[in-house]
Structures are given as C-alpha cells and as structure tokens.
Design a protein around this motif. Structure first.
Motif, PDB file in Angstrom:
ATOM      1  N   GLN A 106      11.436  34.509  -2.330  1.00 40.26           N
ATOM      2  CA  GLN A 106      12.545  33.918  -2.368  1.00 40.26           C
ATOM      3  C   GLN A 106      12.588  32.305  -2.254  1.00 40.26           C
ATOM      4  O   GLN A 106      12.919  31.442  -3.123  1.00 40.26           O
ATOM      5  CB  GLN A 106      13.403  34.136  -1.144  1.00 40.26           C
ATOM      6  N   ALA A 111      13.906  29.774   4.478  1.00 36.67           N
ATOM      7  CA  ALA A 111      13.914  31.116   3.777  1.00 36.67           C
ATOM      8  C   ALA A 111      12.541  31.872   4.266  1.00 36.67           C
ATOM      9  O   ALA A 111      11.769  32.003   3.531  1.00 36.67           O
ATOM     10  CB  ALA A 111      13.423  30.682   2.144  1.00 36.67           C
ATOM     11  N   CYS A 123      19.745  31.052   3.884  1.00 42.49           N
ATOM     12  CA  CYS A 123      19.870  32.188   3.101  1.00 42.49           C
ATOM     13  C   CYS A 123      19.167  33.501   3.879  1.00 42.49           C
ATOM     14  O   CYS A 123      19.054  34.650   2.991  1.00 42.49           O
ATOM     15  CB  CYS A 123      19.253  31.928   1.819  1.00 42.49           C
ATOM     16  N   SER A 129      18.321  37.157  -6.586  1.00 41.52           N
ATOM     17  CA  SER A 129      17.101  37.953  -6.622  1.00 41.52           C
ATOM     18  C   SER A 129      16.155  36.981  -6.922  1.00 41.52           C
ATOM     19  O   SER A 129      15.956  36.483  -7.939  1.00 41.52           O
ATOM     20  CB  SER A 129      17.406  39.050  -7.712  1.00 41.52           C
ATOM     21  N   ALA A 130      15.188  37.190  -6.045  1.00 39.41           N
ATOM     22  CA  ALA A 130      13.936  36.313  -6.214  1.00 39.41           C
ATOM     23  C   ALA A 130      13.000  36.723  -7.415  1.00 39.41           C
ATOM     24  O   ALA A 130      12.386  35.784  -8.259  1.00 39.41           O
ATOM     25  CB  ALA A 130      12.882  36.346  -4.933  1.00 39.41           C
TER      26      ALA A 130
END
Ligand code: NAP
Length: 232
Positions: free
Chosen positions: A31, A87, A112, A154-155
């Motif tokens: 991410q 993250a 996040c 979405s990473a």
C-alpha cells in the motif's frame, strides 16, 4: 450599482499542494509503495519510511530512479513530511504512532489503516476501542491534524504500470476542513481519482470496516472493486 456577489467556494475546489513533501510510514509495504509511486508520478516529493532506513531506500530505488522518492527511517520520514500517510498493519499502528508523537506534531497525518480480521468465512471488521483506527491516531497524536483516507484503493492497482487512471473515489474524513481539503487534493493527484469529503472522523469506523465488504466482492468477482459516489 450593486457589485457582483462574492464567489461562493465550491466544495470541489482543491488547494494547491505542489511543493508539499509526502511521507509514507510503513512505505515498504504494497500500500505504501503504491501510494508513494502515484504521488511521485504526480510530481510530489515523497519520502518512504520504514523501521529500517536501508529497506526504505531499497523500496524507493525500486520505484525508479526517475521518480522524486527517497527512503528514510520512520522518524526521519515523519519529520520530513508535510502530509504523513500511515500505512502499517493494524497490529503495529498504536505503538508506531505513539513513538512518533513529537515528529508528527502539527502535521497532517493520513490514516488508511483497516482494522480487519480474517477467518474461514473471510474478512471482517475488528472492534476498536477508540471507534476506528483513525480515532486511535487522533487519541495518540493530540497535536496532529488527523485525516482518514485511502482505505479502499487497491495496492495492486496503484502498483500496476499498465493502469494510468485509477477508477474510484477516495473518501476523505476529518474534523479540520483545510486538512481534509489538502488530502482531497492529494487523492485527486492520482489519475482518475476524486477525493470526496466523507464526513467527520467519528464516521471513519464504517469506512474502514467497509473494506471487508470490498475484499469479499473482490474475492467473488476476481476484481479490484472501488467506490464511486454519484451526484457530486
Ligand atoms: N494492501 C492494500 O491494498 C491496502 C489498501 C488499503 C489500505 N491498506 C492498509 O494499509 C496498511 C498497510 O498495508 P500493506 O498491505 O502495505 O501492509 P504490510 O505490507 O503488511 O505492511 C506495510 C509495512 O509496515 C511495516 N510494518 C509491519 N509491521 C509493523 C509493525 N508492527 N510496526 C511498524 N511497522 C510495521 C513494514 O515495513 P518495515 O518492515 O520496512 O518497517 C511493512 O512493509 C494496512 O493497515 C492496510 O489495512 C492496505
């Protein structure tokens, strides 16, 4: 003669964030690297943070020598950032932020983190004493301007060089209007994305928890599903 009415600010107006430094704590993960890559592609100065400065620099180098990304340990990254993204996994969230309270004072801190569990029925939202990960951040960082955003990106999509435009809106929550506006601008720096104000920080729980629904959708439909907010 009556002069023209003062122009009303549109909720879509975005502040200019050119020149801001964006730091990503735990930026060596998917991410963090995905967000770092997209912000750097937008021309923003990015610092990837890690518990190891060497790992951070290696992650920065992997993103490409042509991008304005460098690595540092989490404390140096936090100190360097104007806007600092958190993250890291939920398990390490409270401890890391508490250890950086000083460095993060006065900064916009963007959480996040999705507190999720997984069992044989799939993903589910974990209960959080403070209400949400973002509210936990607010509790341990009383001198920071905490904003919640980027929970549903979405990473895999962020890191995919084939994807020029990311098809989703990013919900941005917080109690500080100027801070949420900067983070909306940051989200909107990613091609295809709109940063949309999504309410006060006390409403972050269901946004974090909704990620469990999105993961369930992704598993069933073999997709990278995202949200679009209609009529705004
Ligand atoms: N993956 C996604 O698509 C996605 C989407 C939306 C939101 N998120 C959220 O973003 C966060 C990161 O996700 P991810 O998939 O990138 O996670 P990850 O790869 O498991 O972790 C990211 C980085 O956090 C650091 N880290 C791991 N454990 C830590 C601890 N206990 N304390 C401090 N740092 C620790 C590690 O970096 P170092 O070892 O280099 O320090 C790791 O590379 C999660 O909270 C997730 O809910 C993820």
């Amino acid at each position: 003669m009556i002069g023209p009415m003062a122009e009303q600010n549109s909720p879509h107006d975005l502040p200019d964030i050119a020149g801001r430094t964006i730091a990503v704590l735990g930026g060596t993960g998917d991410q963090g690297r995905g967000l770092a890559r997209r912000f750097a592609l937008a021309g923003l100065d990015v610092v990837i943070g890690s518990r190891s400065a060497e790992r951070a620099q290696a992650a920065a180098d992997d993103l490409g020598a042509d991008l304005p990304v460098r690595g540092a340990d989490n404390a140096a990254a936090a100190a360097a950032g104007d806007i600092v993204i958190v993250a890291v996994p939920w398990e390490g969230h409270r401890e890391l932020l508490a250890s950086l309270e000083e460095e993060l004072a006065g900064k916009i801190v963007v959480d996040c983190v999705n507190p999720l569990g997984f069992d044989k029925k799939g993903p589910y939202a974990l209960p959080v004493e403070e209400g949400s990960a973002a509210q936990q951040a607010e509790a341990v960082l009383p001198r920071s301007r905490v904003v919640a955003a980027f929970h549903h990106v979405s990473a895999v999509v962020l890191l995919d060089p084939e994807v020029d435009r990311v098809d989703l809106d990013v919900l941005v929550l917080g109690d500080d209007r100027a801070a949420t506006d900067e983070v909306r601008a940051l989200a909107s720096s990613i091609g295809g994305v709109r940063g949309i104000y999504g309410g006060r920080l006390r409403n972050a729980h269901q946004v974090e928890a909704f990620t469990a629904n999105l993961i369930a959708i992704n598993r069933r439909y073999k997709a990278h599903a995202g949200l679009r907010i209609t009529d705004v």
